[in-house]
Design an enzyme around this catalytic site. Structure first.
Site, mmCIF file in Angstrom:
data_model
loop_
_atom_site.group_PDB
_atom_site.id
_atom_site.type_symbol
_atom_site.label_atom_id
_atom_site.label_comp_id
_atom_site.label_asym_id
_atom_site.label_seq_id
_atom_site.Cartn_x
_atom_site.Cartn_y
_atom_site.Cartn_z
ATOM 1 C CB SER A 1 -0.954 0.347 1.024
ATOM 2 O OG SER A 1 -2.239 -0.775 1.224
ATOM 3 C CG HIS B 1 -2.779 -1.803 -3.592
ATOM 4 N ND1 HIS B 1 -1.849 -2.319 -3.787
ATOM 5 C CD2 HIS B 1 -3.217 -1.065 -2.196
ATOM 6 C CE1 HIS B 1 -1.890 -3.098 -2.479
ATOM 7 N NE2 HIS B 1 -2.170 -1.651 -1.389
ATOM 8 C CG HIS C 1 -5.529 -6.531 -0.168
ATOM 9 N ND1 HIS C 1 -5.333 -5.217 -1.332
ATOM 10 C CD2 HIS C 1 -4.794 -6.132 0.572
ATOM 11 C CE1 HIS C 1 -4.526 -4.764 -1.058
ATOM 12 N NE2 HIS C 1 -3.643 -5.545 -0.323
ATOM 13 C CE1 TYR D 1 -9.254 -4.772 0.775
ATOM 14 C CE2 TYR D 1 -7.400 -5.866 2.801
ATOM 15 C CZ TYR D 1 -7.735 -4.690 1.479
ATOM 16 O OH TYR D 1 -7.039 -3.476 1.112
ATOM 17 C CD GLU D 2 -8.058 -5.747 -3.433
ATOM 18 O OE1 GLU D 2 -8.768 -4.787 -4.703
ATOM 19 O OE2 GLU D 2 -7.370 -6.284 -2.935
ATOM 20 C CB ALA E 1 1.600 -0.907 4.202
ATOM 21 C CG MET F 1 -5.981 -6.372 5.918
ATOM 22 S SD MET F 1 -7.075 -5.219 5.946
ATOM 23 C CE MET F 1 -7.209 -3.983 7.070
ATOM 24 C CB SER F 2 -1.482 -8.139 2.136
ATOM 25 O OG SER F 2 0.157 -7.626 2.359
ATOM 26 C CG ASN G 1 -1.137 1.513 11.820
ATOM 27 O OD1 ASN G 1 -0.503 1.364 10.677
ATOM 28 N ND2 ASN G 1 -1.690 1.195 12.342
ATOM 29 C CG HIS H 1 -5.710 2.823 2.750
ATOM 30 N ND1 HIS H 1 -5.131 1.507 3.324
ATOM 31 C CD2 HIS H 1 -6.026 3.151 1.742
ATOM 32 C CE1 HIS H 1 -4.446 0.949 2.017
ATOM 33 N NE2 HIS H 1 -4.819 2.100 1.367
HETATM 34 O O1 LIG Z 1 -0.714 -5.264 2.463
HETATM 35 P P1 LIG Z 1 -0.905 -4.226 1.869
HETATM 36 O O2 LIG Z 1 -1.346 -4.165 0.181
HETATM 37 O O3 LIG Z 1 0.829 -3.087 2.122
HETATM 38 O O4 LIG Z 1 -1.884 -2.797 2.792
HETATM 39 C C1 LIG Z 1 -1.860 -2.778 4.072
HETATM 40 O O5 LIG Z 1 -3.109 -1.745 3.605
HETATM 41 C C2 LIG Z 1 -4.712 -1.854 3.805
HETATM 42 C C3 LIG Z 1 -4.604 -1.224 5.470
HETATM 43 O O6 LIG Z 1 -4.838 0.520 5.113
HETATM 44 C C4 LIG Z 1 -4.514 -3.109 4.404
HETATM 45 O O7 LIG Z 1 -4.477 -3.379 2.809
HETATM 46 C C5 LIG Z 1 -3.471 -3.627 4.977
HETATM 47 O O8 LIG Z 1 -2.739 -5.243 4.483
HETATM 48 N N1 LIG Z 2 -4.827 -5.404 10.355
HETATM 49 C C1 LIG Z 2 -3.520 -4.165 9.711
HETATM 50 N N2 LIG Z 2 -3.475 -3.922 8.510
HETATM 51 C C2 LIG Z 2 -2.210 -2.692 8.304
HETATM 52 N N3 LIG Z 2 -2.200 -2.645 7.280
HETATM 53 C C3 LIG Z 2 -1.231 -1.396 7.804
HETATM 54 N N4 LIG Z 2 -1.855 -0.925 8.968
HETATM 55 C C4 LIG Z 2 -2.637 -2.126 9.314
HETATM 56 C C5 LIG Z 2 -3.447 -2.445 10.626
HETATM 57 O O1 LIG Z 2 -2.983 -1.615 11.426
HETATM 58 N N5 LIG Z 2 -3.883 -3.515 10.691
#
Ligand SMILES: O=P(O)(O)O[C@H]1O[C@H](CO)[C@@H](O)[C@H]1O
Ligand SMILES: Nc1nc2[nH]cnc2c(=O)[nH]1
Length: 307
Positions: free
Chosen positions: A30, A61, A86, A88-89, A116, A220-221, A244, A278
């Site tokens: 991200s 993205h 992802h 979740y999409e 991220a 989440m990836s 964060n 985000h």
């Molecule tokens: O893992 P990437 O794609 O970098 O993105 C991260 O940031 C998004 C949440 O802010 C989620 O998709 C999380 O997985």
């Molecule tokens: N699950 C999760 N994904 C993230 N991607 C960027 N920050 C976060 C977070 O705090 N939690």
């Protein structure tokens, strides 16, 4: 012809011959597409031209593959995903990992996966790059594993070991690269990534749970891509940018204490009610993008020629 072979055939028509044998794949997390801003002789191929590819729908993205040379001198031929998929999409896990399989089919032997992530470990400050050495994937353990189902290729192992998923050679290279670049020690750390499905960020109790289980960062990836890449026998490196802090101890101070203090006229400790967004995730990606880029370029410079 398999699906991935058909996609590779399309790529061979769209990409000049000198770019058709990338040595390294890079997945941009991200807000991290700028990682490959210095690609030379670059050619972009939009995902909608590629059979089997879906579209990335997440801000930060893009939906293109980028081919080119990266690093000093002649550079290393790379293929980069400027945007990942992802679950979740709404994408199936098989679609999420499809690009990894295509890149493996092109002969790519090494993959640098970036993301991220939120920090669970209180010692990790925002902006730190975590060299991932292990993962906890509750979805993998509970029925959302990208390798569930009939084998896509019978020559790949049915039972894949993951104890050696994260290449020691590539991880060590990160620290060598950081030293060569005089990057301060605290800018990098090592840790365990927890994969969650999202798209919700963690509650404080979930954050404590993942931390207690041994995770340092959460996102989440990445893990589905790691699993597919290992199945395809690639060397895997994962770099997580901490964007964060996951709020672990806060969020549920006693409202009874607060109420009783209010009626007694005494003050209470202020409740910290920061919430992650985000936008904040993307903003840190922008600030730290150059550091991540220099690191990846140096890693490519140091990559042994026999891998
Ligand atoms: O893992 P990437 O794609 O970098 O993105 C991260 O940031 C998004 C949440 O802010 C989620 O998709 C999380 O997985
Ligand atoms: N699950 C999760 N994904 C993230 N991607 C960027 N920050 C976060 C977070 O705090 N939690």
């Amino acid at each position: 012809m398999s699906d991935t072979e058909a996609t590779v055939q399309v790529l061979r028509e769209l990409v000049p011959e000198e770019l058709q044998a990338p040595r390294v794949a890079i997945i941009c997390g991200s807000g991290l597409s700028g990682l490959v801003a210095s690609l030379r002789h670059s050619v972009l191929v939009s995902y909608d031209k590629l059979p089997g590819f879906v579209q990335s729908t997440v801000p930060g993205h893009k939906s293109s593959l980028a081919f080119g040379f990266m690093g000093s001198g002649a550079g290393v031929p790379v293929v980069a995903m400027l945007g990942r998929f992802h679950p979740y999409e709404g994408h199936k896990l098989s679609s999420v990992v499809y690009p990894v399989r295509v890149m493996a089919n092109m002969g790519v032997k090494n993959i640098i996966i970036t993301n991220a992530a939120g920090a669970l470990n209180p010692n990790l400050s925002v902006g730190t790059i975590v060299v991932v050495h292990d993962h906890i994937a509750l979805p993998n353990l509970t029925g959302m594993n990208p390798l569930l189902g009939p084998q896509t290729n019978p020559s790949l192992p049915r039972f894949l070991p993951l104890s050696d998923a994260y290449s020691r050679m590539l991880r060590k290279l990160v620290f060598r690269a950081a030293r060569d670049l005089s990057i301060e020690r605290d800018a990098l750390a090592e840790g365990t990534y927890a994969w969650v499905s999202g798209p919700t960020y963690e509650t404080p109790a979930e954050g404590r749970f993942l931390r207690a289980a041994g995770a340092d960062v959460v996102g989440m990836s990445t893990v589905p891509e790691v699993v597919a890449a290992r199945e395809e026998n690639m060397n895997v490196l994962v770099l997580s940018l901490v964007t964060n802090a996951v709020v672990i101890p806060l969020g549920y101070e006693s409202v009874r204490d607060e109420f009783e203090a209010e009626i007694a006229g005494t003050s209470t400790k202020a409740v910290v009610d920061e919430v992650v967004s985000h936008e904040e995730v993307l903003a840190i990606g922008k600030i730290k993008g150059d550091l991540m880029k220099s690191l990846v370029e140096k890693i490519l410079d140091l990559l042994p020629t026999d891998v």
